[in-house]
Design a protein around this motif. Structure first.
Motif, PDB file in Angstrom:
ATOM      1  N   GLY A  35     -12.776   8.805   1.983  1.00 13.45           N
ATOM      2  CA  GLY A  35     -11.730   8.476   0.695  1.00 13.45           C
ATOM      3  C   GLY A  35     -12.549   9.165  -0.575  1.00 13.45           C
ATOM      4  N   LEU A  46      -1.453   8.551  -5.478  1.00 12.40           N
ATOM      5  CA  LEU A  46      -2.744   8.154  -4.896  1.00 12.40           C
ATOM      6  C   LEU A  46      -3.552   7.290  -5.636  1.00 12.40           C
ATOM      7  CD1 LEU A  46      -3.764  12.399  -4.776  1.00 12.40           C
ATOM      8  CD2 LEU A  46      -3.650  10.361  -3.072  1.00 12.40           C
ATOM      9  N   ASN A  75     -12.076  12.948  -1.158  1.00 10.02           N
ATOM     10  CA  ASN A  75     -10.128  13.207  -0.911  1.00 10.02           C
ATOM     11  C   ASN A  75      -9.956  13.613  -3.038  1.00 10.02           C
ATOM     12  OD1 ASN A  75      -9.507  14.009   0.753  1.00 10.02           O
ATOM     13  ND2 ASN A  75      -9.410  11.507   1.819  1.00 10.02           N
ATOM     14  N   LEU A  76     -10.685  11.399  -3.253  1.00 11.15           N
ATOM     15  CA  LEU A  76     -10.499  11.766  -5.014  1.00 11.15           C
ATOM     16  C   LEU A  76     -11.158  12.977  -5.711  1.00 11.15           C
ATOM     17  CD1 LEU A  76     -10.753   7.641  -4.975  1.00 11.15           C
ATOM     18  CD2 LEU A  76      -8.630   8.899  -4.981  1.00 11.15           C
ATOM     19  N   ARG A  94      -3.481   3.451  -4.194  1.00 13.82           N
ATOM     20  CA  ARG A  94      -3.580   3.243  -2.951  1.00 13.82           C
ATOM     21  C   ARG A  94      -5.268   3.428  -3.218  1.00 13.82           C
ATOM     22  NH1 ARG A  94      -0.691   7.208   1.139  1.00 13.82           N
ATOM     23  NH2 ARG A  94       1.616   6.329   1.284  1.00 13.82           N
ATOM     24  N   ARG A  95      -5.934   4.197  -4.221  1.00 17.75           N
ATOM     25  CA  ARG A  95      -7.633   4.113  -4.510  1.00 17.75           C
ATOM     26  C   ARG A  95      -7.908   2.527  -4.830  1.00 17.75           C
ATOM     27  NH1 ARG A  95      -9.686   6.409  -9.270  1.00 17.75           N
ATOM     28  NH2 ARG A  95     -11.759   5.108  -9.349  1.00 17.75           N
ATOM     29  N   ASN A 154       1.088  -1.045   0.224  1.00 16.76           N
ATOM     30  CA  ASN A 154       0.207   0.234   0.205  1.00 16.76           C
ATOM     31  C   ASN A 154       1.257   1.843  -0.123  1.00 16.76           C
ATOM     32  OD1 ASN A 154      -1.925   2.350   0.721  1.00 16.76           O
ATOM     33  ND2 ASN A 154      -3.408  -0.030   1.396  1.00 16.76           N
TER      34      ASN A 154
END
Lengths: 298, 274, 318
Positions: A115, A86, A118-119, A89-90, A58
């Motif tokens: 989450g 990023l 944040n994206l 991590r998604r 991760n």
């Protein structure tokens, strides 16, 4: 076999002391391929390096050496851009051990939204994702509750929903059931199974509960930072002695079959991962022997 | 602490509860200005009536509202004493021969001051803490202060910190209780002995509490990173605040009240503050 | 002879608030002296509440908790009544007697904590000292023991729980999770409690860590003959280590007896929603398939001999 999703080659990691002198190797060259849609359990006692392994996948930790490829992207041997981190991590979500320490917001649905927010997921998709994720873990009724009033299993399901809402390809569960009571553990395990079967999400469940590992398609046993065993639950549980040496125990039913075989009963020992399998083994052995007995009597 | 909502928020369905939190913050600021605009008896009567109206509109039991004044009773008493004894005016109430001189103006001043402080506390309480959840308040402040981002003030980060603090207060409270029980079970004594001894007795609680809070912080930081947190840039929000017409009307009403007070100062009657 | 007796005990949380909840409902229960008793039930069954009542951290809303026939929640007036006739109080002035009695009540309360040692869930959170030695010594120090006695107690407790002597000078925060748990356990054992009460002592530990903890508890119990109560979800652990079992649900005692008695009622246990040991489940499955194996099996060893006997003779042979 489906495509390989995670590929590691001689992956190593060492912790450095606070004063930067001594190095403690935590992971010693792990090479493994994990396929898309697989349900893999990672077993090992505390301090075996299994959690370190998860943190590398991760990018919470950076491997000291070796090769790590996740979904066609090689993540080692170069500087990664923020964008790439990023993106990774998604795709690879992680659920932690302590349910209290991973919920950020004071309202369940806002936490699930954290989450995707944040994206930068726009409305109305954001709302759809949150509602969908809560429905998937069966927590829709609790959307407006405060997380600290939920039970452990419920909190953990909210944490899972928060990951699902990012629509990952793979979810790593880092001992996510260790702090739960049996009913909470069941809730979470059922959710994991559902995600794997119905949504095709690749699952890595890091655990030291054998009964949990038995639910996976495949088990990796990690000991002293090395990959000790790799196989189906049946294959792994067949090697009771090796597991014992590294501080792990096979489930009770598998132990029974082992003991019976050891005491001279020639029972089949190939399918021993669930209670039903073991009962079947004993039943068929009994049917076979009693048949022989009758023949002899005749 | 257990089972009690954190802060003073009083869950109810009232017109006041339904107003947008940003509007309420603006109204609270305007209302504070109003209390300072008041200069004469008519104004203060109007102010008192407005406070009563606010309490009614918010469906908060009067008892609860009055209880919030308890911590500032000392300040109220102190200001009134100062005002009564220190104000020099024209109408002397005490006999000439007394060393202590009390003037009618002093009494009026004290009365107005007490009224001003009381209404101020009640008003802001009704607008902010009683009818707005701490989290909505944080949101509202983030929205209202967002222009400050232009001059590099990390408004989002502050709001995030507030949110996390609010999220973890119940968790840490529970934890404190747990640790206290564990140490009591080992014979720790928090209630007897000298002050120094009692302060020392807190070490077995504070050390584990800090250790655990730090561990939680580390965990939370990793969990937030895993969920792609990278500051406020490019974030969307699930629950976006929307002004409704009634919010603007409410703000205008408070503003109009202020203007009204301003005119009452000129045309009102009764004692006037200098 | 019961070491602990709960006499019609009820406990209500948050009485008079909207959160009011009856955690214990008229429970009467005797715990045998010198035995290991397991208390099983799922979250919210009242088992953790019961634990807190045993050493006076909480007192029952109704009913009495008796330790060696002494009501541990005797009110000050009762203590006063009991003390009045005693010589040291007889000659005191009224206010001095009041003060003395207050001190006596506090003393009894604290003494109770030392007699009934309580190990909470995830007890490693209670560690705070600079060294493992000092942390284990915290309890004995509060008891007001002498330096030598404290040292002896610490070393003894460390031995019971398998803490190696080179760990004693380390900071507790540098230890592994399993080691921390053992230090926390030693911290309570060092008070040499007559009754040791543990809440989920092995929660979250791996098999090795779990065995270490249970061996330690078992070792202490056998050596000192004290009474041990373990609250747990894990039937498999309970089956392995306990003599008696108490099954709780909805604030009431549903079953109480030795392990054999309790495990023979598999269907009752599953209707309460408890996790039955895998091996007991297997036995039930085999019986369903028409094999005459005994039902009250809860350890692998017992299962091996029972199944073996059955396969060789075709008979259950209880």
């Amino acid at each position: 076999m489906s495509d390989i999703y995670i590929h590691t080659e001689k992956l190593c990691f060492s912790y450095t002391d606070a004063d930067g002198k001594a190095e403690h190797p935590a992971l010693n060259g792990i090479s493994v391929d994990i396929h898309e849609g697989e349900y893999v359990a990672v077993l090992g006692h505390n301090g075996s390096g299994k959690s370190t392994f998860a943190k590398l996948l991760n990018l919470i930790l950076e491997p000291t050496s070796g090769k790590l490829v996740i979904g066609d992207v090689e993540l080692t041997g170069r500087e990664l851009s923020d964008e790439e981190v990023l993106q990774l991590r998604r795709n690879v979500g992680m659920v932690f051990q302590n349910p209290d320490n991973q919920l950020v917001a004071t309202i369940v649905e806002e936490d699930v939204a954290f989450g995707p927010e944040n994206l930068g997921v726009p409305h109305p998709e954001l709302r759809e994702r949150v509602d969908g994720a809560l429905a998937a873990v069966d927590m829709s009724d609790y959307a407006h509750h405060e997380p600290h009033r939920l039970s452990g299993g419920q909190k953990q399901r909210v944490a899972i929903a928060g990951i699902i809402a990012m629509m990952p390809k793979c979810i790593i569960f880092d001992e996510s059931t260790a702090m739960l009571d049996p009913s909470g553990r069941r809730e979470v395990l059922n959710t994991i199974q559902m995600l794997n079967c119905e949504h095709g999400i690749t699952v890595l469940n890091i655990t030291h509960y054998m009964n949990e590992a038995a639910m996976a398609d495949r088990i990796l046993v990690i000991n002293d930072g090395e990959l000790l065993m790799d196989g189906t639950p049946d294959e792994i549980f067949a090697q009771r002695e090796i597991l014992r040496r590294v501080g792990l125990e096979v489930p009770q039913c598998a132990a029974l079959i082992h003991e019976l075989r050891k005491s001279g009963i020639d029972i089949d020992g190939t399918k021993i991962s669930t209670v039903e399998d073991c009962a079947e083994l004993i039943a068929s052995y009994y049917a076979k022997t009693s048949l022989k007995q009758e023949e002899q009597d005749v | 602490m257990k089972g009690v909502a954190f802060g003073q928020y009083y869950p109810a369905v009232s017109p006041m509860h339904r107003i947008d939190p940003r509007a309420k913050v603006i109204m609270a600021v305007l209302y504070i200005v109003c209390t300072f605009l008041c200069k004469n008896l008519t104004g203060f009567i109007a102010l008192l009536l407005s406070a009563i109206l606010l309490v009614t509109l918010s469906h908060i039991p009067l008892k609860l509202v009055l209880r919030s004044l308890r911590p500032i009773l000392f300040i109220i008493a102190f200001t009134s004493v100062i005002n009564i004894f220190m104000t020099k005016g024209e109408t002397l109430l005490t006999p000439e021969s007394w060393k202590i001189k009390i003037y009618a103006e002093g009494i009026w001043n004290a009365l107005f001051m007490v009224l001003r402080i009381t209404v101020l506390i009640i008003g802001t309480g009704i607008f902010l803490t009683y009818t707005t959840t701490p989290i909505a308040l944080t949101d509202a402040l983030e929205y209202l202060l967002s222009p400050l981002k232009k001059i590099k003030i990390p408004v989002h980060d502050f709001a995030m910190m507030m949110t996390i603090a609010l999220r973890f207060i119940p968790t840490l409270t529970e934890e404190t209780e747990k640790i206290m029980n564990a140490q009591k079970a080992r014979g720790a004594d928090f209630t007897t002995g000298s002050l120094l001894k009692r302060a020392k007795a807190l070490i077995p609680i504070l050390v584990p509490l800090f250790v655990s809070a730090f561990n939680r912080a580390f965990d939370l930081a990793s969990a937030m990173e895993c969920r792609c947190y990278h500051g406020g840039e490019g974030r969307t929000r699930l629950n976006v605040l929307h002004y409704r017409a009634v919010d603007f009307v409410a703000i205008l009403l408070v503003a109009a009240f202020g203007v009204g007070l301003f005119f009452l100062n000129r045309y009102g009657f009764g004692y006037t503050l200098s | 002879m019961y070491k602990i007796y709960l006499d019609h005990v009820s406990y209500i949380y948050g009485q008079g608030t909207p959160f009011e909840k009856k955690a214990l409902d008229d429970v009467s229960l005797g715990i045998r002296a010198g035995c290991m008793t397991g208390i099983i039930g799922h979250t919210g069954s009242g088992k953790s509440t019961m634990m807190q009542l045993l050493n006076g951290l909480a007192s029952p809303t109704e009913g009495k908790v008796l330790l060696d026939d002494y009501d541990i929640n005797s009110r000050p007036e009762e203590v006063l009544e009991a003390c009045k006739s005693l010589p040291p109080y007889r000659n005191l002035s009224k206010s001095a007697a009041k003060k003395a009695i207050k001190a006596e009540v506090t003393r009894r309360r604290r003494e109770l904590c030392f007699r009934v040692g309580l190990v909470m869930q995830y007890p490693e959170y209670q560690l705070f000292e600079e060294t493992v030695f000092k942390d284990i010594a915290f309890g004995p120090q509060n008891m007001g023991l002498s330096e030598e006695e404290i040292k002896a107690r610490v070393l003894e407790a460390a031995e019971f729980t398998g803490i190696e002597s080179d760990l004693l000078d380390k900071s507790p925060f540098d230890l592994s999770g399993g080691q921390k748990r053992r230090v926390a356990l030693a911290g309570v054992i060092a008070m040499r409690p007559e009754v040791l009460v543990l809440d989920e002592p092995a929660a979250g530990l791996d098999p090795r860590g779990r065995d270490f903890i249970f061996e330690g508890i078992s070792h202490y119990q056998k050596t000192t003959g004290s009474t041990v109560l373990i609250v747990s979800h894990s039937m498999e652990d309970m089956a392995r280590y306990c003599d008696d079992m108490v099954v709780m649900a909805n604030g009431q005692v549903k079953m109480h007896g030795n392990c054999k008695e309790v495990f023979s009622k598999v269907s009752d246990l599953s209707s309460i929603g408890l996790d039955i040991p895998q091996i007991t489940q297997l036995m039930a499955l085999l019986r369903e398939k028409g094999m005459d194996v005994p039902q009250d099996i809860y350890t692998v060893d017992a299962a091996v001999s029972a199944v073996k006997r059955f396969l060789e003779t075709g008979k259950g042979g209880v």
